[in-house]
Write an enzyme that holds these catalytic residues in place. Structure first.
Site, PDB file in Angstrom:
ATOM      1  N   HIS A   1       0.865  -1.182   0.000  1.00 25.11           N
ATOM      2  CA  HIS A   1       0.000   0.000   0.000  1.00 25.11           C
ATOM      3  C   HIS A   1       0.898   1.228   0.000  1.00 25.11           C
ATOM      4  CE1 HIS A   1       0.907  -0.745   4.216  1.00 25.11           C
ATOM      5  NE2 HIS A   1       0.301   0.342   4.633  1.00 25.11           N
TER       6      HIS A   1
ATOM      7  N   HIS B   1       1.131   3.873   2.116  1.00 19.41           N
ATOM      8  CA  HIS B   1       1.493   4.595   3.340  1.00 19.41           C
ATOM      9  C   HIS B   1       2.992   4.893   3.324  1.00 19.41           C
ATOM     10  CE1 HIS B   1      -2.181   3.329   6.016  1.00 19.41           C
ATOM     11  NE2 HIS B   1      -2.432   4.368   5.252  1.00 19.41           N
TER      12      HIS B   1
ATOM     13  N   ASP C   1       5.410   4.803   5.428  1.00 19.35           N
ATOM     14  CA  ASP C   1       6.418   3.892   6.016  1.00 19.35           C
ATOM     15  C   ASP C   1       6.696   2.682   5.114  1.00 19.35           C
ATOM     16  OD1 ASP C   1       3.724   3.211   6.878  1.00 19.35           O
ATOM     17  OD2 ASP C   1       4.603   1.709   8.213  1.00 19.35           O
ATOM     18  N   HIS C   2       5.935   2.580   4.024  1.00 13.49           N
ATOM     19  CA  HIS C   2       6.156   1.476   3.072  1.00 13.49           C
ATOM     20  C   HIS C   2       6.683   1.983   1.730  1.00 13.49           C
ATOM     21  CE1 HIS C   2       3.976  -1.602   5.551  1.00 13.49           C
ATOM     22  NE2 HIS C   2       3.615  -0.460   6.130  1.00 13.49           N
TER      23      HIS C   2
ATOM     24  N   HIS D   1      -7.070  -2.126   5.149  1.00 11.34           N
ATOM     25  CA  HIS D   1      -6.126  -1.357   5.979  1.00 11.34           C
ATOM     26  C   HIS D   1      -6.138   0.120   5.577  1.00 11.34           C
ATOM     27  CE1 HIS D   1      -2.554  -0.133   8.148  1.00 11.34           C
ATOM     28  NE2 HIS D   1      -2.023   0.245   7.005  1.00 11.34           N
TER      29      HIS D   1
ATOM     30  N   ASP E   1       0.419  -4.428   5.956  1.00 11.31           N
ATOM     31  CA  ASP E   1      -0.338  -4.030   7.148  1.00 11.31           C
ATOM     32  C   ASP E   1      -1.754  -4.584   7.049  1.00 11.31           C
ATOM     33  OD1 ASP E   1       1.939  -2.653   7.602  1.00 11.31           O
ATOM     34  OD2 ASP E   1       1.046  -0.646   7.560  1.00 11.31           O
TER      35      ASP E   1
ATOM     36  N   HIS F   1       6.509  -5.687  11.223  1.00 15.53           N
ATOM     37  CA  HIS F   1       5.866  -4.379  11.414  1.00 15.53           C
ATOM     38  C   HIS F   1       5.662  -4.173  12.913  1.00 15.53           C
ATOM     39  CE1 HIS F   1       2.970  -1.056  10.643  1.00 15.53           C
ATOM     40  NE2 HIS F   1       3.632  -0.942   9.507  1.00 15.53           N
TER      41      HIS F   1
HETATM   42 ZN    ZN Z   1       2.940   0.351   7.992  1.00 13.21          ZN
HETATM   43 ZN    ZN Z   2      -0.108   1.139   6.631  1.00 17.04          ZN
END
Ligand code: ZN
Ligand code: ZN
Length: 306
Positions: A63, A65, A67-68, A140, A211, A269
């Site tokens: 996805h 986000h 942090d990814h 998510h 996630d 994670h």
């Molecule tokens: Zn994450």
């Molecule tokens: Zn996420």
């Protein structure tokens, strides 16, 4: 070429920075393929440390986000610096194409190599002679996907010597046997296993959730997998928080692994809220024994069983 699969965890933290864990990134190496699942902030540094080449790479985003994905531009820019001309493929959910174009625009960046983007909305994404990659929606973010990679078993080799010895005439009969069909010669049945050499017949199946909260869909998708890599952001006592932020506790992860009857579970994670990771692990193992927490730099190897 070896049919062993290597999995290297580059980043195993949830979003907020930690000293001993970087943000999400994980490499799967199989035959000539290098697949990078998610690309958190420090990914290119981790790749250098773990000796993962920047040249031949497929980037797969669960996805979008931050942090990814924060490491994406860094890596793409480095490829220009290093004069790498091999194309790169980026797979991700709907909006990935816009996302990448907007980043290129913001940085005034022009890649000196081909960037191929594949947006997934679930189902089969890639198929080649070595594996099939497909995805399934996860609850998510707006659009999140889990991925499943299933390797293809080696084709069994036709043993010419054996076939000749058994007086199987070349041509149609050979073809039938190669395709798994028995033939009859002078009243004697010759079955494919009589003339095909035994090689590894099983495949490897791995599932990466990205996630995710606890989700029945993951159980279906991960049925009997050799490896499940599952979100385990929170410790058992943070269940409420896990539900609220659409993540999992390590208990959720173990329960999914158990219900899906996977062979092995790696939990990742990981948030700082796990005050005592050993205790969290003990609780998870009470539900599903073959599980562990990922660490940055953790390497595991999988081999299909005969
Ligand atoms: Zn994450
Ligand atoms: Zn996420």
């Amino acid at each position: 070429m070896s049919n062993e699969m290597s999995i290297i965890f580059l980043g195993t933290s949830s979003a907020p920075p930690q000293s001993n864990r970087k943000q999400s990134a994980m490499v799967v190496k199989y035959k000539s393929h290098t697949l990078l699942f998610d690309i958190g902030e420090a990914t290119q540094y981790q790749m250098i440390d773990q000796k993962i080449k920047f040249t031949k790479l497929t980037i797969i985003l669960t996805h979008l986000h931050s942090d990814h994905t924060l490491g994406l531009m860094g890596l793409l820019i480095t490829r220009n610096f290093r004069n790498i001309k091999t194309p790169i493929t980026i797979i991700g959910p709907v909006w990935t194409s816009n996302f990448v174009s907007l980043l290129f625009l913001a940085y005034r960046f022009k890649p000196e190599y081909e960037v191929k983007i594949i947006e997934t909305s679930g189902g089969k994404i890639l198929e080649n002679k070595d594996f099939v990659l497909d995805s399934f929606p996860i609850t998510h973010s707006d659009t999140s996907f889990g991925y499943r990679l299933v390797t293809k078993p080696k084709r069994r080799k036709f043993n010419v010597e054996k076939a000749t010895k058994m007086n199987v005439p070349r041509g149609e009969m050979w073809k039938k046997l190669q395709n798994g069909i028995s033939v009859e010669i002078n009243g004697k049945i010759i079955s494919p296993s009589d003339v095909l050499d035994k090689v590894d017949e099983n495949n490897l199946k791995i599932v990466i959730t990205g996630d995710t909260p606890f989700d029945e869909k993951v159980i279906d998708f991960a049925k009997n997998a050799d490896l499940l890599v599952h979100d385990a952001t929170y410790p058992p006592y943070e269940e409420e928080r896990a539900r609220k932020y659409l993540h999992s506790t390590c208990i959720d992860a173990a329960q999914v692994a158990k219900k899906a009857k996977v062979k092995r579970l790696i939990m990742t994670h990981i948030s700082e809220l796990h005050k005592n990771l050993e205790e969290s692990l003990r609780d998870s193992r009470e539900i599903f024994s073959n599980c562990e927490f990922a660490e940055d730099g953790l390497r595991i190897k999988l081999k299909p069983k005969d």
